[in-house]
Design an enzyme around this catalytic site. Structure first.
Site, short mmCIF file in Angstrom:
data_model
loop_
_atom_site.label_atom_id
_atom_site.label_comp_id
_atom_site.label_asym_id
_atom_site.label_seq_id
_atom_site.Cartn_x
_atom_site.Cartn_y
_atom_site.Cartn_z
N ARG A 122 -48.46 64.60 -46.80
CA ARG A 122 -47.41 64.19 -47.74
C ARG A 122 -46.19 65.07 -47.51
NH1 ARG A 122 -48.89 65.40 -53.24
NH2 ARG A 122 -47.30 67.01 -53.03
N GLU A 142 -41.32 70.58 -48.55
CA GLU A 142 -42.39 71.07 -47.68
C GLU A 142 -43.16 69.89 -47.11
OE1 GLU A 142 -45.88 72.88 -49.30
OE2 GLU A 142 -45.89 71.62 -51.07
N ASN A 144 -47.05 68.76 -46.43
CA ASN A 144 -48.43 69.13 -46.76
C ASN A 144 -49.40 68.50 -45.76
OD1 ASN A 144 -48.06 70.37 -49.59
ND2 ASN A 144 -46.98 68.41 -49.74
N SER A 149 -52.34 65.42 -52.86
CA SER A 149 -52.99 64.78 -54.01
C SER A 149 -52.11 63.74 -54.68
CB SER A 149 -53.42 65.85 -55.01
OG SER A 149 -52.29 66.60 -55.38
N LYS A 311 -45.73 77.46 -44.41
CA LYS A 311 -44.28 77.43 -44.66
C LYS A 311 -43.50 78.17 -43.57
CE LYS A 311 -44.74 76.11 -49.37
NZ LYS A 311 -46.19 75.92 -49.47
N LYS A 369 -40.64 81.92 -50.46
CA LYS A 369 -41.97 81.30 -50.45
C LYS A 369 -42.95 82.06 -49.57
CE LYS A 369 -40.20 76.58 -50.85
NZ LYS A 369 -40.45 75.20 -50.40
N GLU A 373 -50.31 77.44 -50.74
CA GLU A 373 -50.22 76.06 -51.21
C GLU A 373 -50.74 75.99 -52.63
OE1 GLU A 373 -48.89 73.76 -49.25
OE2 GLU A 373 -48.76 75.21 -47.61
N GLY A 374 -50.40 74.92 -53.31
CA GLY A 374 -51.03 74.64 -54.59
C GLY A 374 -50.22 75.05 -55.80
N ARG A 455 -42.63 62.79 -58.58
CA ARG A 455 -42.97 63.70 -59.68
C ARG A 455 -41.67 64.14 -60.33
NH1 ARG A 455 -46.21 68.10 -56.39
NH2 ARG A 455 -44.61 67.47 -54.91
P1 ADP Z 1 -46.46 74.56 -53.01
O1 ADP Z 1 -47.12 74.63 -51.67
O2 ADP Z 1 -46.89 75.63 -53.94
O3 ADP Z 1 -46.49 73.18 -53.58
P2 ADP Z 1 -43.60 74.08 -52.65
O4 ADP Z 1 -42.81 74.49 -51.48
O5 ADP Z 1 -43.88 72.63 -52.78
O6 ADP Z 1 -44.92 74.94 -52.70
O7 ADP Z 1 -42.83 74.58 -53.95
C1 ADP Z 1 -43.31 74.30 -55.27
C2 ADP Z 1 -42.23 73.61 -56.08
O8 ADP Z 1 -41.06 74.42 -56.15
C3 ADP Z 1 -41.75 72.30 -55.49
O9 ADP Z 1 -42.58 71.25 -55.91
C4 ADP Z 1 -40.34 72.20 -56.00
O10 ADP Z 1 -40.30 71.64 -57.29
C5 ADP Z 1 -39.89 73.64 -56.09
N1 ADP Z 1 -39.15 74.02 -54.87
C6 ADP Z 1 -39.67 74.47 -53.71
N2 ADP Z 1 -38.72 74.68 -52.79
C7 ADP Z 1 -37.55 74.37 -53.37
C8 ADP Z 1 -36.18 74.39 -52.95
N3 ADP Z 1 -35.84 74.80 -51.73
N4 ADP Z 1 -35.25 73.99 -53.83
C9 ADP Z 1 -35.56 73.58 -55.07
N5 ADP Z 1 -36.83 73.54 -55.54
C10 ADP Z 1 -37.82 73.93 -54.71
MG MG Z 2 -45.56 71.49 -52.99
#
Ligand code: ADP
Ligand code: MG
Length: 479
Positions: A122, A142, A144, A149, A311, A369, A373-374, A455
């Site tokens: 995803r 990101e 996945n 899910s 990441k 970051k 994950e998660g 979402r």
């Molecule tokens: P995880 O692997 O924990 O899901 P993500 O990279 O998806 O990590 O980050 C978690 C959440 O943080 C994302 O679903 C998003 O809402 C927010 N987020 C992550 N990166 C960004 C970004 N560059 N700008 C704005 N929001 C972000």
């Molecule tokens: Mg995420």
């Protein structure tokens, strides 16, 4: 983006609509448990009452990107030099990645016994409105490669919204609304279809599919739907086991390397666990992962696929010249690059030092970051300086820095455990991808779209997960 007229709904009609939404959700399995106990209360999933407006052009662009990303990640997963260089370097600073990497190296040395791999990916995006610009464009949050899910509950939410918009017509608030602006969402059937295809390629009538589950999510409905469809539509049995149970009940056939659990041969090992240190409290869970990776079962994902989903890899892909090594069509390279936000290392390289300095100076522009994950792991904006000052250089190297994506203003009404919340929201679009590769002939067996997920969360919220309680499940209304 303009607000949609349905937000003008009267309080009376809003109450009617909320009750319709909750009852539809409860009667169609758009539900979650309040805790992992089988007899615990089941409630409607957190949902938006209306679809959120999303630019059609950007939605279609996200669909167009997906097969290119699917193939890119497949190629990365097969590039040992790349994995060694990028992930190998992180093993000093990240214990979790080190353990995964060791499994990858061990099995590589022993010889990989299964040449087919299944990816149920995803790719997540947020619309970005650049300062002084009137048009928002998607930027990737990101990609996945493990345990993507909400494919089932997302498809159900698309259905729910169709029903609610139909209902709205009778309230006369939305005469111009076109229901065909809701794109079809077949995520519920496409992920099981990918698993079924992999099972068929494995080629044993009596084998079953293994879903590797977390103890706390053993009976999550999103995953149950995958099981139902595999069994009802494809006539394939699915077994659920935690990593601990697999360690206890699993073994390899000495001759064939088939994975045998409870006397059943496993065709496909589909991970809905195993992406976080929390999933591996002891060495036993790691032993289970090694057992599966060594086996002839088709993995979704392989450890290599999981590693390139880190990441750090996302950041390296944004370095000029890297995409070109994997993608021959220059216009595909341009397309992928156009959705990358600014990504920077935080290691001891000159680029890493410059990025750390920039983040201290302008923390409001960034998110940090780690290789996790998660949800719940990132460090946002104003928290960055303190975190950077606290960290050693080694600790800092295990993070990447990313530009904060700034979405345009948008409102919606959401319902969580019966409570209505109205306000400014941010939506995150996820596009599912289904990929089956066969290394014997460089073959791409399947490279397809799997459907989508939207979402939505309050604008003031940084994090984004549904299961973690930040977001609700939504669907896009293409404008
Ligand atoms: P995880 O692997 O924990 O899901 P993500 O990279 O998806 O990590 O980050 C978690 C959440 O943080 C994302 O679903 C998003 O809402 C927010 N987020 C992550 N990166 C960004 C970004 N560059 N700008 C704005 N929001 C972000
Ligand atoms: Mg995420």
């Amino acid at each position: 983006m303009t607000n949609v007229e349905y937000l003008e709904i009267s309080p009376t009609n809003l109450t009617i609509l909320k009750e319709q939404a909750i009852d539809w959700a409860l009667s169609h399995g758009l539900v979650i448990r309040t805790n992992s106990n089988l007899s615990s209360t089941t409630v409607h999933a957190p949902i938006s009452l209306f679809p959120s407006p999303f630019p059609k052009k950007e939605f279609e662009f996200a669909l167009e990107l997906q097969p290119i990303f699917n193939l890119l990640f497949h190629k990365l997963s097969r590039d040992h030099e790349f994995i060694e260089k990028i992930i190998g370097k992180l093993t000093d600073v990240d214990d979790f990645l080190e353990k995964l990497y060791n499994i990858y190296i061990t099995v590589r040395k022993e010889g990989v016994t299964q040449q087919i791999s299944l990816g149920l990916h995803r790719s997540d995006y947020i619309l970005h409105l650049a300062p002084n610009s009137t048009e928002a464009h998607i930027q990737q949050v990101e990609f996945n490669t493990i345990s993507s899910s909400f494919s089932s509950l997302s498809a159900l939410t698309s259905e729910l919204h169709k029903y609610l918009l139909e209902s709205l017509k009778y309230f006369d608030v939305s005469p111009t609304l076109k229901i065909d602006a809701l794109p079809a969402n077949e995520a519920m059937i496409n992920l099981p279809k990918g698993i079924a295809k992999a099972h068929q390629l494995y080629g044993s009538e009596s084998a079953v599919v293994l879903m590797v589950v977390q103890p706390a999510e053993r009976n999550a409905f999103d995953q149950r739907w995958i099981e139902y469809i595999l069994m009802n539509k494809h006539k394939i049995h699915l077994m659920r086991k935690t990593l601990l149970e697999i360690q206890r009940d699993g073994e390899l056939d000495k001759d064939t390397k088939a994975l045998i659990i409870d006397n059943k041969e496993i065709s496909v090992a589909y991970f809905r666990s195993g992406y976080s240190p929390k999933d591996h409290p002891t060495g036993k869970e790691w032993n289970a992962r090694l057992l599966i990776e060594r086996s002839k079962a088709i993995k979704c994902p392989t450890v290599a696929y999981q590693l390139v989903g880190a990441k750090k890899v996302q950041q390296v892909l944004a370095v000029p010249g890297v995409l070109e090594r994997y993608i021959s069509n220059p216009s595909d390279v341009t397309k992928l690059r156009s959705c990358f936000a600014g990504l920077y290392p935080l290691d001891s390289s000159p680029e890493g030092e410059a990025a750390a300095k920039l983040a201290l100076e302008y923390p409001e522009r960034f998110v940090m970051k780690p290789q996790r994950e998660g949800g719940g792991n990132n460090i946002y904006t104003k928290d960055i300086p303190q975190a950077l000052r606290r960290m050693t250089l080694l600790e800092r190297s295990s993070y990447i820095l990313m530009d904060l994506i700034q979405p345009p203003k948008m409102s919606n009404i959401v319902v969580r455990e019966g409570e209505v919340i109205q306000g400014e929201m941010i939506s995150e679009l996820g596009i599912y991808g289904v990929f089956i590769g066969d290394n014997r002939d460089e073959g791409v067996v399947i490279n397809e779209l799997g459907g989508h997920l939207l979402r939505t969360k309050g604008r003031e919220t940084n994090e984004g997960g549904v299961a973690t309680g930040y977001s609700v499940i939504d669907s896009p209304l293409l404008i």
